[in-house]
Design a protein around this motif. Sequence first.
Motif, PDB file in Angstrom:
ATOM      1  N   ARG A  25       0.845  -1.181   0.000  1.00  0.00           N
ATOM      2  CA  ARG A  25       0.000   0.000   0.000  1.00  0.00           C
ATOM      3  C   ARG A  25       0.892   1.247   0.000  1.00  0.00           C
ATOM      4  N   ARG A  28       0.112   7.633   1.982  1.00  0.00           N
ATOM      5  CA  ARG A  28      -0.660   8.785   1.515  1.00  0.00           C
ATOM      6  C   ARG A  28      -0.078  10.080   2.064  1.00  0.00           C
ATOM      7  N   CYS A  55     -15.639   1.304  -0.783  1.00  0.00           N
ATOM      8  CA  CYS A  55     -14.322   1.254  -0.130  1.00  0.00           C
ATOM      9  C   CYS A  55     -14.438   1.010   1.375  1.00  0.00           C
ATOM     10  N   TRP A  57     -12.236   1.471   3.654  1.00  0.00           N
ATOM     11  CA  TRP A  57     -11.564   2.530   4.447  1.00  0.00           C
ATOM     12  C   TRP A  57     -12.495   3.741   4.547  1.00  0.00           C
ATOM     13  N   TRP A  88     -11.370   7.204  -9.715  1.00  0.00           N
ATOM     14  CA  TRP A  88     -12.724   7.475  -9.195  1.00  0.00           C
ATOM     15  C   TRP A  88     -13.330   8.649  -9.946  1.00  0.00           C
ATOM     16  N   VAL A 123      -4.718   8.423  -6.149  1.00  0.00           N
ATOM     17  CA  VAL A 123      -5.932   9.194  -5.870  1.00  0.00           C
ATOM     18  C   VAL A 123      -6.929   8.293  -5.154  1.00  0.00           C
ATOM     19  N   THR A 124      -6.980   8.452  -3.833  1.00  0.00           N
ATOM     20  CA  THR A 124      -7.773   7.512  -3.035  1.00  0.00           C
ATOM     21  C   THR A 124      -8.911   8.217  -2.305  1.00  0.00           C
ATOM     22  N   VAL A 125      -9.892   7.424  -1.937  1.00  0.00           N
ATOM     23  CA  VAL A 125     -10.907   7.826  -0.970  1.00  0.00           C
ATOM     24  C   VAL A 125     -10.585   7.082   0.324  1.00  0.00           C
ATOM     25  N   PRO A 126     -10.967   7.601   1.468  1.00  0.00           N
ATOM     26  CA  PRO A 126     -11.689   8.852   1.707  1.00  0.00           C
ATOM     27  C   PRO A 126     -10.778  10.076   1.691  1.00  0.00           C
ATOM     28  N   ASN A 139      -6.294  12.375   4.349  1.00  0.00           N
ATOM     29  CA  ASN A 139      -6.859  11.313   3.501  1.00  0.00           C
ATOM     30  C   ASN A 139      -6.460   9.925   4.003  1.00  0.00           C
ATOM     31  N   GLU A 140      -6.344   9.824   5.311  1.00  0.00           N
ATOM     32  CA  GLU A 140      -6.036   8.533   5.935  1.00  0.00           C
ATOM     33  C   GLU A 140      -7.188   8.188   6.887  1.00  0.00           C
ATOM     34  N   SER A 141      -7.923   7.147   6.521  1.00  0.00           N
ATOM     35  CA  SER A 141      -9.168   6.845   7.246  1.00  0.00           C
ATOM     36  C   SER A 141      -8.971   6.632   8.749  1.00  0.00           C
ATOM     37  N   TYR A 187      -6.492  -7.772   0.819  1.00  0.00           N
ATOM     38  CA  TYR A 187      -5.862  -7.171  -0.378  1.00  0.00           C
ATOM     39  C   TYR A 187      -4.545  -7.874  -0.702  1.00  0.00           C
TER      40      TYR A 187
HETATM   41  N1  LIG Z   1      -4.737   4.440   3.717  1.00  0.00           N
HETATM   42  C1  LIG Z   1      -5.871   4.808   3.044  1.00  0.00           C
HETATM   43  C2  LIG Z   1      -6.234   3.786   1.990  1.00  0.00           C
HETATM   44  C3  LIG Z   1      -7.378   4.254   1.118  1.00  0.00           C
HETATM   45  C4  LIG Z   1      -7.497   3.402  -0.139  1.00  0.00           C
HETATM   46  O1  LIG Z   1      -6.604   2.611  -0.483  1.00  0.00           O
HETATM   47  N2  LIG Z   1      -8.629   3.568  -0.861  1.00  0.00           N
HETATM   48  C5  LIG Z   1      -8.840   2.834  -2.094  1.00  0.00           C
HETATM   49  C6  LIG Z   1     -10.275   2.403  -2.245  1.00  0.00           C
HETATM   50  S1  LIG Z   1     -10.719   1.055  -1.240  1.00  0.00           S
HETATM   51  C7  LIG Z   1      -8.583   3.744  -3.285  1.00  0.00           C
HETATM   52  O2  LIG Z   1      -9.099   4.830  -3.329  1.00  0.00           O
HETATM   53  N3  LIG Z   1      -7.801   3.247  -4.253  1.00  0.00           N
HETATM   54  C8  LIG Z   1      -7.525   3.919  -5.472  1.00  0.00           C
HETATM   55  C9  LIG Z   1      -6.066   3.813  -5.889  1.00  0.00           C
HETATM   56  O3  LIG Z   1      -5.264   3.297  -5.079  1.00  0.00           O
HETATM   57  O4  LIG Z   1      -5.760   4.270  -6.985  1.00  0.00           O
HETATM   58  C10 LIG Z   1      -6.990   4.950   4.074  1.00  0.00           C
HETATM   59  O5  LIG Z   1      -7.172   4.044   4.884  1.00  0.00           O
HETATM   60  O6  LIG Z   1      -7.659   5.972   4.051  1.00  0.00           O
END
Ligand SMILES: N[C@@H](CCC(=O)N[C@@H](CS)C(=O)NCC(=O)O)C(=O)O
Length: 308
Positions: A25, A28, A55, A57, A88, A123-126, A139-141, A187
């Motif tokens: 992983r 972020r 997601c 997280w 996204w 580019v991740t959520v949240p 942006n770290e859950s 994962y």
């Molecule tokens: N460390 C982050 C992980 C967030 C994460 O990996 N989100 C995924 C969705 S489940 C995401 O947006 N992935 C898109 C990517 O990695 O391009 C958290 O816990 O907030």
Amino acid sequence: MGRLIDGKWYSGDVNTSGSKGNYERVPRTFLDWIAKETKFSPEKNRYHLYVSYACPWAHRTLIMRKLKNLEDFITVSVVSPEMMEDGWKFDNKFSESTIDHLYNCKNLYEIYQKADSNISTTVTVPILWDRKYETIVNNESSQIIRIFNSAFNHLINNDTDFYPKDLRSEIDAINDEIYNNINNGVYKAGFAKNQETYNIAVNNLFESLERVEKNLEGKNFLVGNKMTEADIRFLPTLIRFDTVYYIHFKCSIKKIIEYKNLSRYLNNHFNLDAIKNTTNQLHIKSHYYFSHRMLNPYGIIPQTSFVI
Ligand SMILES: N[C@@H](CCC(=O)N[C@@H](CS)C(=O)NCC(=O)O)C(=O)O
């Protein structure tokens, strides 16, 4: 998938992988905090959450937002579950997805570009967004749920503490175990690129599930006798397990419904409004099966008979 490099979007499969074919992983980049008398002070109508219902997280942050009655304080935009070459995105193909309520952007990466026009990141959520400085606070859950747990207490009259001082070391220990082996463990199994790393991940995952199963004998909470952050971090993974991880990520030694205590625990918690009404199995299944074409080339979504 794709990623931003020096502020420019590059599409393509960037499923991050270690040199041994194991899943890694990527760290972020936004780790600020909301606190009184700081740059990011707690205020109504200032902060916004970008999430996906798919997601796990992001799911934690939605659960905590409801449990802390923060719905009037923290507004939400929900991306489409279908995450393809542009990452996204916002569209109205799925009910319960929304437009980007703040800027009407088409893609989530534009939000990262707004925060930093030269950014290099996945580019991740949240995302927890600040309207005032037009930037990402965090942006770290795991951190966003701690912010929600305490930063707004004085404004919302809600002192419920999901990370109480006297239980912190126990919560931290179980969080570590569950994150490494279960939350992220699924994962590691699903994205493993060789048999050996898959075997290690799957064995660690199911050994850990057995430990938690034992720990839940006669109990309804992971730590102490009320809900804590540990439960909030664990439940989103359990909710996705039988419908997605068991099939798509080959975590197929056992289903959660086959565990007496884990399934009871999941069912009991699922009756809570904060869990049930933040869960959307259509988004969950559509995202994983449709978007991960490296694992499921035709994007076919299996029919499943699971209740939750
Ligand atoms: N460390 C982050 C992980 C967030 C994460 O990996 N989100 C995924 C969705 S489940 C995401 O947006 N992935 C898109 C990517 O990695 O391009 C958290 O816990 O907030």
